[in-house]
Write an enzyme that holds these catalytic residues in place. Structure first.
Site, PDB file in Angstrom:
ATOM      1  N   HIS A 160       0.845  -1.201   0.000  1.00 34.99           N
ATOM      2  CA  HIS A 160       0.000   0.000   0.000  1.00 34.99           C
ATOM      3  C   HIS A 160       0.878   1.248   0.000  1.00 34.99           C
ATOM      4  O   HIS A 160       2.081   1.170   0.245  1.00 34.99           O
ATOM      5  CB  HIS A 160      -0.898   0.021   1.250  1.00 34.99           C
ATOM      6  CG  HIS A 160      -0.106   0.193   2.524  1.00 34.99           C
ATOM      7  ND1 HIS A 160       0.596  -0.832   3.124  1.00 34.99           N
ATOM      8  CD2 HIS A 160       0.141   1.291   3.289  1.00 34.99           C
ATOM      9  CE1 HIS A 160       1.213  -0.394   4.195  1.00 34.99           C
ATOM     10  NE2 HIS A 160       0.973   0.907   4.325  1.00 34.99           N
ATOM     11  N   ASP A 196       0.739   5.180   1.907  1.00 35.99           N
ATOM     12  CA  ASP A 196       0.019   5.805   3.017  1.00 35.99           C
ATOM     13  C   ASP A 196      -0.808   6.972   2.481  1.00 35.99           C
ATOM     14  O   ASP A 196      -0.343   7.731   1.625  1.00 35.99           O
ATOM     15  CB  ASP A 196       1.006   6.282   4.093  1.00 35.99           C
ATOM     16  CG  ASP A 196       1.667   5.106   4.808  1.00 35.99           C
ATOM     17  OD1 ASP A 196       1.196   3.967   4.623  1.00 35.99           O
ATOM     18  OD2 ASP A 196       2.641   5.328   5.553  1.00 35.99           O
ATOM     19  N   HIS A 198       4.748   0.175  -0.061  1.00 39.49           N
ATOM     20  CA  HIS A 198       5.481  -0.620   0.919  1.00 39.49           C
ATOM     21  C   HIS A 198       4.560  -1.688   1.499  1.00 39.49           C
ATOM     22  O   HIS A 198       3.349  -1.657   1.286  1.00 39.49           O
ATOM     23  CB  HIS A 198       6.087   0.270   2.014  1.00 39.49           C
ATOM     24  CG  HIS A 198       5.100   1.167   2.712  1.00 39.49           C
ATOM     25  ND1 HIS A 198       4.569   2.312   2.147  1.00 39.49           N
ATOM     26  CD2 HIS A 198       4.538   1.079   3.938  1.00 39.49           C
ATOM     27  CE1 HIS A 198       3.742   2.888   2.994  1.00 39.49           C
ATOM     28  NE2 HIS A 198       3.699   2.157   4.085  1.00 39.49           N
ATOM     29  N   ARG A 221       6.414  -9.183  15.739  1.00 45.26           N
ATOM     30  CA  ARG A 221       7.097  -7.918  15.471  1.00 45.26           C
ATOM     31  C   ARG A 221       6.208  -6.771  15.931  1.00 45.26           C
ATOM     32  O   ARG A 221       4.987  -6.840  15.771  1.00 45.26           O
ATOM     33  CB  ARG A 221       7.342  -7.816  13.969  1.00 45.26           C
ATOM     34  CG  ARG A 221       7.781  -6.448  13.496  1.00 45.26           C
ATOM     35  CD  ARG A 221       7.875  -6.438  11.975  1.00 45.26           C
ATOM     36  NE  ARG A 221       8.421  -5.194  11.499  1.00 45.26           N
ATOM     37  CZ  ARG A 221       7.683  -4.152  11.134  1.00 45.26           C
ATOM     38  NH1 ARG A 221       6.369  -4.205  11.197  1.00 45.26           N
ATOM     39  NH2 ARG A 221       8.258  -3.048  10.708  1.00 45.26           N
TER      40      ARG A 221
HETATM   41  O1  LIG Z   1       4.706  -1.760  10.594  1.00 44.02           O
HETATM   42  C1  LIG Z   1       5.328  -1.216   9.693  1.00 44.02           C
HETATM   43  O2  LIG Z   1       6.557  -1.293   9.580  1.00 44.02           O
HETATM   44  C2  LIG Z   1       4.618  -0.428   8.616  1.00 44.02           C
HETATM   45  C3  LIG Z   1       3.162  -0.205   8.884  1.00 44.02           C
HETATM   46  C4  LIG Z   1       2.534   0.530   7.752  1.00 44.02           C
HETATM   47  O3  LIG Z   1       3.046   0.607   6.673  1.00 44.02           O
HETATM   48  C5  LIG Z   1       1.235   1.197   7.948  1.00 44.02           C
HETATM   49  O4  LIG Z   1       0.616   0.979   9.010  1.00 44.02           O
HETATM   50  O5  LIG Z   1       0.820   1.961   7.060  1.00 44.02           O
HETATM   51 FE   LIG Z   2       2.153   2.225   5.523  1.00 45.59          FE
END
Ligand SMILES: O=C(O)CCC(=O)C(=O)O
Ligand SMILES: [Fe+2]
Length: 308
Positions: free
Chosen positions: A154, A156, A210, A220
């Site tokens: 996705h 952001d 990403h 994690r």
């Molecule tokens: O947890 C992560 O490293 C990225 C999370 C992410 O990309 C998001 O929540 O938009």
């Molecule tokens: Fe993200």
């Protein structure tokens, strides 16, 4: 016996697990190289005009070329980051039913999510849970890795994101058409450009795709802060020609939510491209082009008609 903290992914999303065929090879995941994000020392901003300018230049270059960078000497001490992580672990380790029914933490309804309620196939299911405080994410170890992502690919939808991840790794991003795994650095904060900043900068700074890969062994933790303007803020670049129509953040967010409901993923910025320019460009060159290519080339193409 103590109740498990993990959400019941397999039960809640059981219809998605019906037709899975065990696959051993996921070349697109295993071939991903590790990269170190551009590292920016923010203390340089306080070292006089020359250093300050050089630091800003470095930030601008990383935002253009990577859409991502990491910062150190950001003013948040290691102890605070560790304390935040400790509190996050405590919260996520609570029994699942307690997290579901939180009233005492001032979380609004719907602020706790696990999985992807709109998923219609396994590929659309995110193997993670999140409290939207800012955003506190946990990616439980995943027994069906690599059939699902921790978070699906996705971009952001905000202006800028500040992310703190632990040492486990799993965040990946696209650079030059290839996926790279981001080497974790628990001391650094990761900054990435969101869609609104890409539109505002007329595509100079990149909101890069990403994802987070799930992990078969380790859980994690990450915390993200999504910097967003108020809903009525209008996003418009001052550049001419301008790639995108102007739009309000509220309108953008609503469209993203609708698209996710209908298609299982967002369409995002391509919806805001001045479409008539694209048709003119295609007719002139006769070349089939991808959305991204078209968007990037808009500025240099002749405009022979009114733009939307
Ligand atoms: O947890 C992560 O490293 C990225 C999370 C992410 O990309 C998001 O929540 O938009
Ligand atoms: Fe993200």
């Amino acid at each position: 016996m103590e109740e498990s903290p993990d959400p019941p992914f397999e039960q809640t999303y059981k219809n998605l697990f019906n037709n899975i065929t065990p696959q051993k090879n996921f070349p697109e995941l295993s071939a991903v190289e590790e990269c170190e994000l551009p590292l920016i020392d923010l203390s340089r901003l306080n070292l006089g005009e020359i250093e300050r300018r050089a630091c800003k230049k470095q930030i601008a270059m990383a935002s253009r070329e990577w859409g991502f960078f990491q910062v150190i000497n950001h003013g948040i001490s290691r102890e605070i980051l560790e304390k935040m992580r400790g509190e996050q672990v405590k919260l996520f380790k609570k029994p699942f039913h307690e997290k579901m029914n939180y009233k005492d933490l001032n979380f609004s309804a719907g602020s706790y999510r696990w999985g992807t309620p709109s998923a219609t196939c396994l590929k659309q299911l995110s193997w993670s849970e999140a409290f939207h405080v800012s955003l506190s994410d946990v990616y439980p170890h995943c027994p069906i890795y690599p059939q699902v992502f921790g978070i699906m690919p996705h971009t952001d939808s905000d202006f800028i994101t500040v992310l703190h991840q632990d040492h486990i790794g799993g965040l990946q991003l696209v650079k030059d058409g290839k996926w790279f795994a981001v080497k974790p650095n628990p001391e650094a904060l990761i900054i990435n450009i969101g869609d609104l900043f890409q539109a505002w900068s007329n595509n100079v700074y990149k909101s890069v795709e990403h994802r987070v890969v799930a992990n078969p062994l380790n859980e994690r933790f990450s915390t993200a802060y999504f910097f967003c303007p108020s809903y009525d803020t209008v996003i418009q670049s001052g550049d001419v020609p301008c790639v995108y129509r102007s739009f309000s953040f509220g309108e953008y967010r609503k469209q993203v939510q609708e698209d996710v409901k209908i298609f299982g993923h967002k369409i995002g910025l391509p919806r805001k491209v001045k479409t008539k320019m694209i048709i003119v460009g295609d007719l002139l060159t006769g070349e089939p082009r991808s959305w991204a290519k078209v968007v990037e080339n808009v500025g240099v193409w002749p405009i022979v008609g009114p733009t939307a």
